[in-house]
Design a protein around this motif. Structure first.
Motif: not given
Length: 600
Positions: A28-39
């Motif tokens: 999340q912090i490195t922006g690899t996955i957007s907050d919207r796609d985060m599970v």
């Protein structure tokens, strides 16, 4: 990218210390996955992994991070399985890294799996970055845990990052530690290609996808490749890296972590630990450490309905596509008809396979009690390997039976020392050593037969220590033992699926307890059913499951006694006739009863 800006690392931890949650925050912090796609547990793709809170399959992901020094770094996280059964996969994943983040729960401290994985990481010569997690919990003891880690690793307590992966506290400290302390890869670009396979999965469109770390050389998507263990040549469908989805690229350089879609049809052709090289200019020798994972626990899996046999076979074949360590072969049982004898890495692995068969393939199955692999030496000097009590030859032809023994390490608060020693004595364990890693914790070392370890040992340990103890085990070798086969007869017929190989001293007690248990579990029939246990060619215990009886005297209101006797005699004859032709259906619980034979 310049190899000076590549960092390959993994996260190691005891089960439930927050490994997957920390991986989520880094993504999340490195922006690899957007907050919207985060599970939650984004790298754990199976429902079972989310439910049990343990990573079963390794995975890899590439992150891009801009450090405080202004440089942009490529961080390759290799997520490792979190259970002792998957020890070999963990060791291969560690070989693909230069550093390891050691996550320790601030409320639990150092536990058995923490140390087991730490020693594996140190053997692989990795840079260890200890991290104390869950500092936001009221019961956290970060100072005490930091002191324990300082005495274990020699890293000053004040230099150990203290984080909360769930709340996202101090995660940047972990990223900076990775950049500053994990060394860059050292591979040489100008030598023949050598890439380590540290995991693989089956894709219906691309065939087997091998997860690789390029150790030396250079790889293009047009190259013809060779798998060195079985000398198979493949033309890759595509190569790329995980972000965390599959991203195709044209080439992978020395130090990179990525994947090769091989187009192969089974994972067994592309094994974990194998080395990939170029067909045109192959490397002189493969990377060290390749092993064939060996099953340690065996059990029979049978369909409840006979017509599901072909569906069960298809399901096992599909599971084997993704899990090369699962082995199976057809088996016939008198009690359960046709099924399969399956080999597993351990009891947890067996539980995972059983749940996947029931959930993903919607099968009703009966799983027999697990057994281990015995070495049987016959009087004529020949040696045979037996993984089922049914295969054991006649006692008169056997010189000795050898059983597998494990090295067992248990970590616990010192107050549970006595109850752990009592459990170990009951399970034929031999005490080796003890030490105190911190003032109120004890580390106990034992040797124990694997057959004693696979039957509820972990559950018993957890209940005796209120969940505080943790354990780790490894294979030591085979030893001769005084072992006999205990058979169960129901209605005079041997039920082969209920047979067990046990220590001779325990045979009488286990036979007696098994018969008592089966008497409760087997439903009453319309005729008497005798349940017997035999060992060494003689019956050692017996119980009768009483017949269900209709009240044939209900219609007699007084009257002559001879009429009542006549009715009872007629009923008795009917019961006798029924017993001659009647079959007893044995429920699934009966097979599990063999497992739960420890005294209350």
């Amino acid at each position: 990218m310049n190899t000076d800006h590549i960092r390959n690392f993994c996260i190691i931890a005891h089960i439930d210390h927050g490994k997957s949650t920390l991986a989520d925050r880094l993504l999340q912090i490195t922006g690899t996955i957007s907050d919207r796609d985060m599970v939650e547990q984004v790298l754990d793709t199976m429902d079972l992994e989310r439910e049990k809170g343990v990573t079963i399959k390794a995975s890899a992901v590439r992150m891009s991070y801009t450090a405080k020094d202004g440089g942009t770094y490529e961080l390759n996280l290799i997520d490792t399985p979190g259970h002792v059964d998957f020890n070999y996969e963990v060791s291969r994943a560690l070989e693909a890294c230069e550093g390891a983040i050691l996550v320790v729960d601030a409320t639990q401290g150092i536990e058995a799996q923490t140390l087991a994985n730490l020693y594996l990481a140190l053997e692989s010569d990795l840079e260890i970055i200890p991290v104390i997690n869950k500092i936001d919990l009221p019961s956290a003891m970060p100072d005490e845990v930091a002191e324990a880690l300082e005495s274990l690793l020699g890293i000053p307590a004040e230099d150990i990052p203290r984080i909360s992966a769930k709340e996202g506290i101090h995660i940047n400290q972990v990223l900076e530690a990775i950049v500053n302390r994990v060394p860059p890869p050292k591979g040489n670009e100008n030598v023949p290609l050598r890439a380590l396979i540290f995991d693989s999965h089956y894709d219906p469109y691309k065939g087997v996808v091998a997860y690789i770390r390029v150790v030396e050389g250079h790889l293009r998507n047009t190259d013809s490749l060779r798998l060195m263990a079985n000398n198979t040549d493949v033309r890759p469908v595509e190569i790329g890296y995980f972000a965390p989805g599959m991203r195709p690229v044209d080439e992978l350089d020395s130090g990179d972590v990525g994947y090769i879609a091989t187009g192969l049809k089974t994972v067994s052709e592309c094994r974990v630990g194998d080395t990939i090289t170029l067909t045109a200019s192959p490397a002189a020798e493969p990377l060290p450490g390749y092993l064939h994972p060996k099953p340690m626990v065996f059990a029979g899996i049978y369909p409840v309905e006979g017509e599901d046999y072909s569906n069960l076979k298809d399901a096992l074949e599909k599971l084997q596509l993704n899990d090369a360590s699962l082995t199976f072969e057809p088996e016939k049982s008198q009690a359960l008809n046709f099924g399969f004898r399956c080999g597993f890495l351990g009891l947890f692995h067996m539980e995972i396979i059983q749940e996947r068969l029931e959930r993903e393939y919607d099968l009703d199955i009966v799983v027999t009690a697990p057994s281990v692999e015995y070495q049987v030496i016959l009087l004529d000097g020949t040696q045979m390997v037996v993984d089922s009590p049914v295969q054991l030859p006649d006692e008169s032809t056997i010189a000795e039976i050898r059983e597998p023994w494990m090295g067992l390490d248990i970590f616990s608060p010192t107050e549970f020392f006595g109850t752990i020693m009592d459990l170990a004595n009951k399970r034929r364990a031999e005490f080796r050593a003890q030490d105190h890693p911190s003032p109120n914790r004890v580390h106990l070392s034992f040797e124990i037969p694997l057959s004693e370890l696979i039957v509820d040992f972990f559950d018993d340990l957890k209940s005796r220590t209120r969940g505080y103890a943790s354990m780790d085990y490894h294979f030591e070798g085979y030893r001769a033992g005084n072992l006999v086969k205990v058979e169960v007869l129901v209605g005079g017929e041997v039920v082969d699926a209920l047979a067990a190989i046990v220590h001779k001293e325990d045979a009488y007690h286990k036979g007696q307890r098994l018969v008592t248990k089966l008497k409760e579990i087997i439903p009453r029939q319309l005729f008497d059913v005798a349940v017997q246990a035999s060992a060494d060619g003689r019956i050692i215990s017996r119980a009768n499951v009483k017949a269900l009886r209709k009240d044939v005297l209900a219609k007699c209101y007084g009257g002559d006694i001879s009429r009542k006797k006549k009715l009872l005699e007629k009923q008795k004859k009917g019961k006798r006739r029924m017993k001659m032709v009647g079959n007893v259906e044995i429920p699934q619980e009966a097979f599990m009863a063999v497992l739960r034979l420890e005294e209350e």
